[in-house]
Design an enzyme around this catalytic site. Structure first.
Site, PDB file in Angstrom:
ATOM      1  N   ASP A 166       0.855  -1.182   0.000  1.00  0.00           N
ATOM      2  CA  ASP A 166       0.000   0.000   0.000  1.00  0.00           C
ATOM      3  C   ASP A 166       0.894   1.236   0.000  1.00  0.00           C
ATOM      4  O   ASP A 166       1.824   1.352   0.810  1.00  0.00           O
ATOM      5  CB  ASP A 166      -0.919  -0.011   1.234  1.00  0.00           C
ATOM      6  CG  ASP A 166      -2.041   1.018   1.125  1.00  0.00           C
ATOM      7  OD1 ASP A 166      -1.736   2.222   0.949  1.00  0.00           O
ATOM      8  OD2 ASP A 166      -3.204   0.635   1.214  1.00  0.00           O
ATOM      9  N   ILE A 167       0.634   2.155  -0.906  1.00  0.00           N
ATOM     10  CA  ILE A 167       1.508   3.317  -1.079  1.00  0.00           C
ATOM     11  C   ILE A 167       1.331   4.359   0.043  1.00  0.00           C
ATOM     12  O   ILE A 167       2.183   5.217   0.245  1.00  0.00           O
ATOM     13  CB  ILE A 167       1.269   3.925  -2.485  1.00  0.00           C
ATOM     14  CG1 ILE A 167       2.516   4.587  -3.010  1.00  0.00           C
ATOM     15  CG2 ILE A 167       0.083   4.848  -2.491  1.00  0.00           C
ATOM     16  CD1 ILE A 167       2.469   4.852  -4.495  1.00  0.00           C
ATOM     17  N   GLN A 190     -14.432   2.711   1.382  1.00  0.00           N
ATOM     18  CA  GLN A 190     -13.694   2.271   0.189  1.00  0.00           C
ATOM     19  C   GLN A 190     -13.364   3.471  -0.692  1.00  0.00           C
ATOM     20  O   GLN A 190     -14.214   4.345  -0.901  1.00  0.00           O
ATOM     21  CB  GLN A 190     -14.533   1.252  -0.600  1.00  0.00           C
ATOM     22  CG  GLN A 190     -13.788   0.660  -1.790  1.00  0.00           C
ATOM     23  CD  GLN A 190     -14.600  -0.403  -2.532  1.00  0.00           C
ATOM     24  OE1 GLN A 190     -15.798  -0.566  -2.296  1.00  0.00           O
ATOM     25  NE2 GLN A 190     -13.947  -1.111  -3.438  1.00  0.00           N
ATOM     26  N   HIS A 215     -10.188  -5.324  -2.902  1.00  0.00           N
ATOM     27  CA  HIS A 215      -8.870  -5.596  -2.325  1.00  0.00           C
ATOM     28  C   HIS A 215      -8.983  -5.930  -0.853  1.00  0.00           C
ATOM     29  O   HIS A 215      -9.878  -5.441  -0.172  1.00  0.00           O
ATOM     30  CB  HIS A 215      -7.917  -4.404  -2.514  1.00  0.00           C
ATOM     31  CG  HIS A 215      -8.497  -3.101  -2.090  1.00  0.00           C
ATOM     32  ND1 HIS A 215      -9.383  -2.383  -2.874  1.00  0.00           N
ATOM     33  CD2 HIS A 215      -8.350  -2.376  -0.947  1.00  0.00           C
ATOM     34  CE1 HIS A 215      -9.745  -1.287  -2.242  1.00  0.00           C
ATOM     35  NE2 HIS A 215      -9.151  -1.259  -1.060  1.00  0.00           N
ATOM     36  N   PHE A 216      -8.058  -6.762  -0.405  1.00  0.00           N
ATOM     37  CA  PHE A 216      -7.927  -7.058   1.018  1.00  0.00           C
ATOM     38  C   PHE A 216      -6.702  -6.314   1.528  1.00  0.00           C
ATOM     39  O   PHE A 216      -5.621  -6.396   0.933  1.00  0.00           O
ATOM     40  CB  PHE A 216      -7.748  -8.561   1.255  1.00  0.00           C
ATOM     41  CG  PHE A 216      -9.019  -9.350   1.087  1.00  0.00           C
ATOM     42  CD1 PHE A 216      -9.870  -9.561   2.165  1.00  0.00           C
ATOM     43  CD2 PHE A 216      -9.368  -9.868  -0.148  1.00  0.00           C
ATOM     44  CE1 PHE A 216     -11.051 -10.288   2.010  1.00  0.00           C
ATOM     45  CE2 PHE A 216     -10.539 -10.592  -0.313  1.00  0.00           C
ATOM     46  CZ  PHE A 216     -11.383 -10.804   0.762  1.00  0.00           C
ATOM     47  N   HIS A 217      -6.868  -5.591   2.635  1.00  0.00           N
ATOM     48  CA  HIS A 217      -5.747  -4.969   3.332  1.00  0.00           C
ATOM     49  C   HIS A 217      -5.160  -6.002   4.296  1.00  0.00           C
ATOM     50  O   HIS A 217      -5.907  -6.636   5.048  1.00  0.00           O
ATOM     51  CB  HIS A 217      -6.217  -3.786   4.188  1.00  0.00           C
ATOM     52  CG  HIS A 217      -6.794  -2.641   3.412  1.00  0.00           C
ATOM     53  ND1 HIS A 217      -6.072  -1.507   3.109  1.00  0.00           N
ATOM     54  CD2 HIS A 217      -8.030  -2.445   2.897  1.00  0.00           C
ATOM     55  CE1 HIS A 217      -6.845  -0.658   2.451  1.00  0.00           C
ATOM     56  NE2 HIS A 217      -8.034  -1.194   2.309  1.00  0.00           N
TER      57      HIS A 217
HETATM   58  P1  AMP Z   1      -9.724   1.473   0.290  1.00  0.00           P
HETATM   59  O1  AMP Z   1      -9.867   2.822   0.874  1.00  0.00           O
HETATM   60  O2  AMP Z   1     -10.084   0.315   1.167  1.00  0.00           O
HETATM   61  O3  AMP Z   1     -10.405   1.431  -1.051  1.00  0.00           O
HETATM   62  O4  AMP Z   1      -8.177   1.254   0.072  1.00  0.00           O
HETATM   63  C1  AMP Z   1      -7.462   1.772  -0.999  1.00  0.00           C
HETATM   64  C2  AMP Z   1      -6.033   1.701  -0.584  1.00  0.00           C
HETATM   65  O5  AMP Z   1      -5.254   1.845  -1.742  1.00  0.00           O
HETATM   66  C3  AMP Z   1      -5.603   2.813   0.396  1.00  0.00           C
HETATM   67  O6  AMP Z   1      -5.095   2.210   1.569  1.00  0.00           O
HETATM   68  C4  AMP Z   1      -4.544   3.580  -0.385  1.00  0.00           C
HETATM   69  O7  AMP Z   1      -3.487   3.975   0.446  1.00  0.00           O
HETATM   70  C5  AMP Z   1      -4.103   2.549  -1.415  1.00  0.00           C
HETATM   71  N1  AMP Z   1      -3.582   3.079  -2.666  1.00  0.00           N
HETATM   72  C6  AMP Z   1      -4.073   4.102  -3.406  1.00  0.00           C
HETATM   73  N2  AMP Z   1      -3.350   4.247  -4.537  1.00  0.00           N
HETATM   74  C7  AMP Z   1      -2.394   3.279  -4.515  1.00  0.00           C
HETATM   75  C8  AMP Z   1      -1.345   2.907  -5.393  1.00  0.00           C
HETATM   76  N3  AMP Z   1      -1.121   3.543  -6.554  1.00  0.00           N
HETATM   77  N4  AMP Z   1      -0.548   1.870  -5.049  1.00  0.00           N
HETATM   78  C9  AMP Z   1      -0.750   1.218  -3.876  1.00  0.00           C
HETATM   79  N5  AMP Z   1      -1.722   1.517  -3.008  1.00  0.00           N
HETATM   80  C10 AMP Z   1      -2.542   2.523  -3.318  1.00  0.00           C
END
Ligand code: AMP
Length: 155
Positions: A46-47, A109, A115-117
């Site tokens: 996760d970035i 979201q 996606h799974f965190h």
């Molecule tokens: P959600 O809010 O559950 O939809 O999670 C989206 C996640 O994606 C967040 O934790 C962001 O930090 C992460 N995210 C957004 N853009 C990127 C990216 N380009 N690469 C990796 N993670 C990302």
């Protein structure tokens, strides 16, 4: 129930956008710090990590949320999540692992490709804010390497 919702809960206000960030990562159009990939799934850092080692696991099949994906795609994704979670636990010497999966903006979201965190947890270390602080890319590259090494050890 709203007019747009159906019995399965499938319509969470967002239809799938094939140009979302994660779809672009799958197609190689955007970079990612990858830790694992197979025919059906991909895992990467996760970035904007909420804790060191925060990793995401996604299906390669397109679907905005849990109601949008086939059971087969979900099975592949949770199997990869378990594998990656085990490696993250080892790589970050975590006491616990939190797995989170959000459906719809009301649930928090922000990227509408399922996606799974995977979040390593240790007593006394709070999670950072969701979707806020980016981290040095060298740090993310190092963390990805640690997880890949743990996956290799696990075989
Ligand atoms: P959600 O809010 O559950 O939809 O999670 C989206 C996640 O994606 C967040 O934790 C962001 O930090 C992460 N995210 C957004 N853009 C990127 C990216 N380009 N690469 C990796 N993670 C990302």
């Amino acid at each position: 129930m709203s007019d747009s919702a159906n019995d399965s809960g499938r319509d969470l206000e967002n239809s799938y956008d094939p140009d979302n960030i994660f779809a672009k990562i799958i197609r190689g159009e955007l970079p990612a710090f990858k830790v694992y990939e197979d025919e059906h799934t991909l895992a990467f850092m996760d970035i904007m990590p909420q804790v060191e080692g925060h990793t995401l696991v996604i299906p390669k099949a397109g679907g905005a949320n849990i109601f949008d994906l086939s059971d087969e795609a979900l099975r592949a994704t949770i199997t990869t999540t378990k594998k990656v979670a085990s490696a993250v636990k080892q790589a970050f010497s975590a006491e616990g692992i939190m797995i989170a999966q959000l459906n719809g903006s009301a649930a928090g979201q922000t990227v509408f490709h399922l996606h799974f965190h995977v979040l390593p947890r240790n007593a006394g270390i709070e999670l950072g804010l969701h979707n806020r602080l980016t981290v040095d890319h060298e740090v993310l590259a190092k963390h990805a390497e640690q997880i890949r090494a743990a996956l290799e050890t696990a075989g």
